[in-house]
Design an enzyme around this catalytic site. Structure first.
Site, PDB file in Angstrom:
ATOM      1  N   ASP A   1      -9.412 -11.769  -2.480  1.00 19.66           N
ATOM      2  CA  ASP A   1     -10.132 -10.593  -2.978  1.00 19.66           C
ATOM      3  C   ASP A   1     -11.028 -10.977  -4.153  1.00 19.66           C
ATOM      4  O   ASP A   1     -12.215 -10.650  -4.193  1.00 19.66           O
ATOM      5  CB  ASP A   1      -9.147  -9.506  -3.423  1.00 19.66           C
ATOM      6  CG  ASP A   1      -8.409  -8.846  -2.288  1.00 19.66           C
ATOM      7  OD1 ASP A   1      -8.884  -7.807  -1.800  1.00 19.66           O
ATOM      8  OD2 ASP A   1      -7.352  -9.362  -1.888  1.00 19.66           O
TER       9      ASP A   1
ATOM     10  N   GLU B   1     -14.427  -3.110  -5.876  1.00 21.13           N
ATOM     11  CA  GLU B   1     -13.042  -2.677  -6.066  1.00 21.13           C
ATOM     12  C   GLU B   1     -12.298  -3.453  -7.139  1.00 21.13           C
ATOM     13  O   GLU B   1     -11.494  -2.903  -7.878  1.00 21.13           O
ATOM     14  CB  GLU B   1     -12.289  -2.788  -4.731  1.00 21.13           C
ATOM     15  CG  GLU B   1     -10.885  -2.227  -4.787  1.00 21.13           C
ATOM     16  CD  GLU B   1     -10.248  -2.090  -3.411  1.00 21.13           C
ATOM     17  OE1 GLU B   1      -9.236  -1.385  -3.313  1.00 21.13           O
ATOM     18  OE2 GLU B   1     -10.750  -2.697  -2.459  1.00 21.13           O
TER      19      GLU B   1
ATOM     20  N   ASP C   1     -16.278  -4.252  -0.365  1.00 21.27           N
ATOM     21  CA  ASP C   1     -14.824  -4.445  -0.352  1.00 21.27           C
ATOM     22  C   ASP C   1     -14.619  -5.897   0.054  1.00 21.27           C
ATOM     23  O   ASP C   1     -14.860  -6.262   1.208  1.00 21.27           O
ATOM     24  CB  ASP C   1     -14.141  -3.501   0.629  1.00 21.27           C
ATOM     25  CG  ASP C   1     -12.637  -3.440   0.401  1.00 21.27           C
ATOM     26  OD1 ASP C   1     -12.093  -4.399  -0.192  1.00 21.27           O
ATOM     27  OD2 ASP C   1     -11.999  -2.454   0.806  1.00 21.27           O
TER      28      ASP C   1
ATOM     29  N   ILE D   1     -12.003  -7.898   0.488  1.00 20.26           N
ATOM     30  CA  ILE D   1     -11.023  -8.036   1.574  1.00 20.26           C
ATOM     31  C   ILE D   1     -10.513  -6.637   1.881  1.00 20.26           C
ATOM     32  O   ILE D   1      -9.619  -6.118   1.218  1.00 20.26           O
ATOM     33  CB  ILE D   1      -9.840  -8.959   1.203  1.00 20.26           C
ATOM     34  CG1 ILE D   1     -10.314 -10.374   0.904  1.00 20.26           C
ATOM     35  CG2 ILE D   1      -8.813  -8.978   2.345  1.00 20.26           C
ATOM     36  CD1 ILE D   1     -10.783 -11.165   2.118  1.00 20.26           C
ATOM     37  N   ASP D   2     -11.118  -6.001   2.866  1.00 22.79           N
ATOM     38  CA  ASP D   2     -10.654  -4.681   3.289  1.00 22.79           C
ATOM     39  C   ASP D   2      -9.495  -4.890   4.254  1.00 22.79           C
ATOM     40  O   ASP D   2      -9.625  -5.617   5.236  1.00 22.79           O
ATOM     41  CB  ASP D   2     -11.789  -3.929   3.968  1.00 22.79           C
ATOM     42  CG  ASP D   2     -11.390  -2.517   4.367  1.00 22.79           C
ATOM     43  OD1 ASP D   2     -10.582  -1.907   3.648  1.00 22.79           O
ATOM     44  OD2 ASP D   2     -11.885  -2.022   5.399  1.00 22.79           O
TER      45      ASP D   2
ATOM     46  N   THR E   1      -6.129  -5.627   2.882  1.00 16.55           N
ATOM     47  CA  THR E   1      -5.435  -6.758   2.254  1.00 16.55           C
ATOM     48  C   THR E   1      -4.059  -6.992   2.864  1.00 16.55           C
ATOM     49  O   THR E   1      -3.627  -8.134   3.024  1.00 16.55           O
ATOM     50  CB  THR E   1      -5.319  -6.537   0.728  1.00 16.55           C
ATOM     51  OG1 THR E   1      -6.637  -6.404   0.175  1.00 16.55           O
ATOM     52  CG2 THR E   1      -4.624  -7.705   0.062  1.00 16.55           C
TER      53      THR E   1
ATOM     54  N   ASP F   1     -14.617   1.526   1.510  1.00 17.78           N
ATOM     55  CA  ASP F   1     -13.775   1.471   2.704  1.00 17.78           C
ATOM     56  C   ASP F   1     -14.474   2.014   3.947  1.00 17.78           C
ATOM     57  O   ASP F   1     -13.903   1.950   5.047  1.00 17.78           O
ATOM     58  CB  ASP F   1     -12.487   2.272   2.483  1.00 17.78           C
ATOM     59  CG  ASP F   1     -11.526   1.586   1.530  1.00 17.78           C
ATOM     60  OD1 ASP F   1     -11.529   0.346   1.482  1.00 17.78           O
ATOM     61  OD2 ASP F   1     -10.779   2.294   0.825  1.00 17.78           O
TER      62      ASP F   1
END
Length: 383
Positions: free
Chosen positions: A47, A72, A137, A139-140, A142, A306
């Site tokens: 991330d 984020e 994002d 790492i959408d 996670t 998201d």
């Protein structure tokens, strides 16, 4: 095509970030590679590193260097944890190690890039002139990433009127060209390929095999187009397939099951659960017909990072996206979809979308979402 420079930057940035994610997975995640945020959701080395790399790409080009970024993650944990910071820097170097201008950058400069991609949302309430902005994002999904299942790297450009103009998704575990099941060997998509999707408003949605991209950044839209095929949502709705979130904390699975039952859909046979905006990617290319995003907490407000990329992809592929009330999603640089509750996305036609909305609203459990929406409006009116 408009916004060609921005599109190429976004594709190259997302591609580099997916290489970061794969590098982290290949080295095997350990307990030290993950931290819990205030909302108890996990954040990983990937991330932090992916957000830094994407911010780096956007900062290096004169056309995007001044654009705000709504992201984020924040770098506070890295500034106080040398061991975690070292793992993040290892991942960053894997993605940009071949770029001479990155060699001399100090760790704190990378941490500043992470914070550049989170500062915009904290100042969004200030009375500043409207301007375009990015949302990402890194790492959408996670939790899907930690399970070595579906996750996505997501980047979108919104204009001053909060309309998504460019959207890119990198889905390393979403097989190319079709299918929603991850590779037989977790983290290994060399045989089936991996999926990159991109869209520019008014110009359609497309996908390419991530594995066909080299480490050398693309320099023209023509090169990108040569690797890509147009996306079209599925139009045969005789046996609809429903996509929903894998995690129970991200979906009211009981209400979704009721909706499927009302629509005559066999939930055991014709539903798929997967993490992240990969659901939008699957819908955009015809792997499903309906995406239901109904959280268990009726008062929850979705985050723009998201959804922004995925919404544009589905709409440009011919699909429809609204909230549970049938209203369009209203994006904001605050980072919240504050005017919306839940998400319903369909492949079309409009009749299918309306049937899904009607089934949601007729369910006994929908009353709680109506009450939460009315309460939110009253609170906003009293402010």
């Amino acid at each position: 095509m408009k916004l060609q420079t921005e599109l190429l930057l976004a594709v190259n940035a997302v591609h580099a970030a997916t290489r970061v994610a794969r590098h982290v997975l290949a080295k095997s995640l350990t307990a030290g590679d993950s931290r819990a945020k205030a909302d108890r959701s996990p954040v990983t080395v990937a991330d932090f590193a992916c957000q830094a790399v994407i911010s780096y790409f956007l900062s290096r080009d004169a056309s995007t260097a001044a654009d705000p970024i709504v992201g984020e993650e924040e770098s506070a944990a890295l500034r106080s944890d040398p061991a975690l910071a070292g793992r993040v820097m290892d991942a960053i170097r894997h993605a940009v190690g071949d770029r001479p201008e990155a060699h001399g950058m100090r760790d704190d400069e990378w941490w500043d890039l992470i914070d550049r991609a989170s500062a915009a949302k904290s100042t969004a309430s200030a009375p500043t002139p409207a301007r375009r902005y990015w949302t990402l994002d890194p790492i959408d999904g996670t939790k899907g990433f930690l399970r070595q299942q579906q996750f996505a790297v997501c980047l979108a450009l919104l204009d001053a009127e909060n309309q998504v103009q460019v959207g890119v998704l990198g889905c390393p575990h979403l097989p190319f060209p079709a299918g929603v099941d991850p590779p037989a060997v977790p983290g290994d998509s060399r045989e089936s390929g991996s999926t990159l999707q991109w869209a520019v408003r008014g110009h359609g949605a497309f996908q390419a095999n991530l594995n066909s991209l080299t480490t050398v950044p693309l320099t023209s839209v023509a090169d990108l187009a040569a690797l890509s095929t147009r996306l079209v949502t599925a139009k045969d709705t005789s046996r609809p397939v429903v996509l929903e979130s894998y995690e129970s904390s991200h979906s009211n699975h009981a209400l979704s099951a009721n909706v499927m039952r009302a629509l005559g859909i066999d939930a055991t046979r014709d539903s798929r659960r997967l993490d992240s905006q990969c659901k939008y990617a699957a819908l955009a290319r015809g792997d499903g017909h309906v995406y239901l995003r109904i959280l268990g907490d009726p008062a929850y407000k979705e985050k723009i990072w998201d959804h922004a990329s995925g919404v544009l992809l589905v709409e440009e592929a011919g699909g429809i996206v609204t909230d549970l009330f049938g209203e369009p999603l209203v994006f904001s640089p605050s980072g919240l979809l504050a005017r919306n509750t839940g998400v319903v996305a369909t492949s079309g036609p409009r009749e299918l979308h309306q049937k899904v909305i009607d089934a949601v609203q007729k369910d006994d459990g929908f009353h709680a979402y109506v009450e939460a929406a009315e309460k939110a409006k009253k609170l906003k009116g009293n402010m």
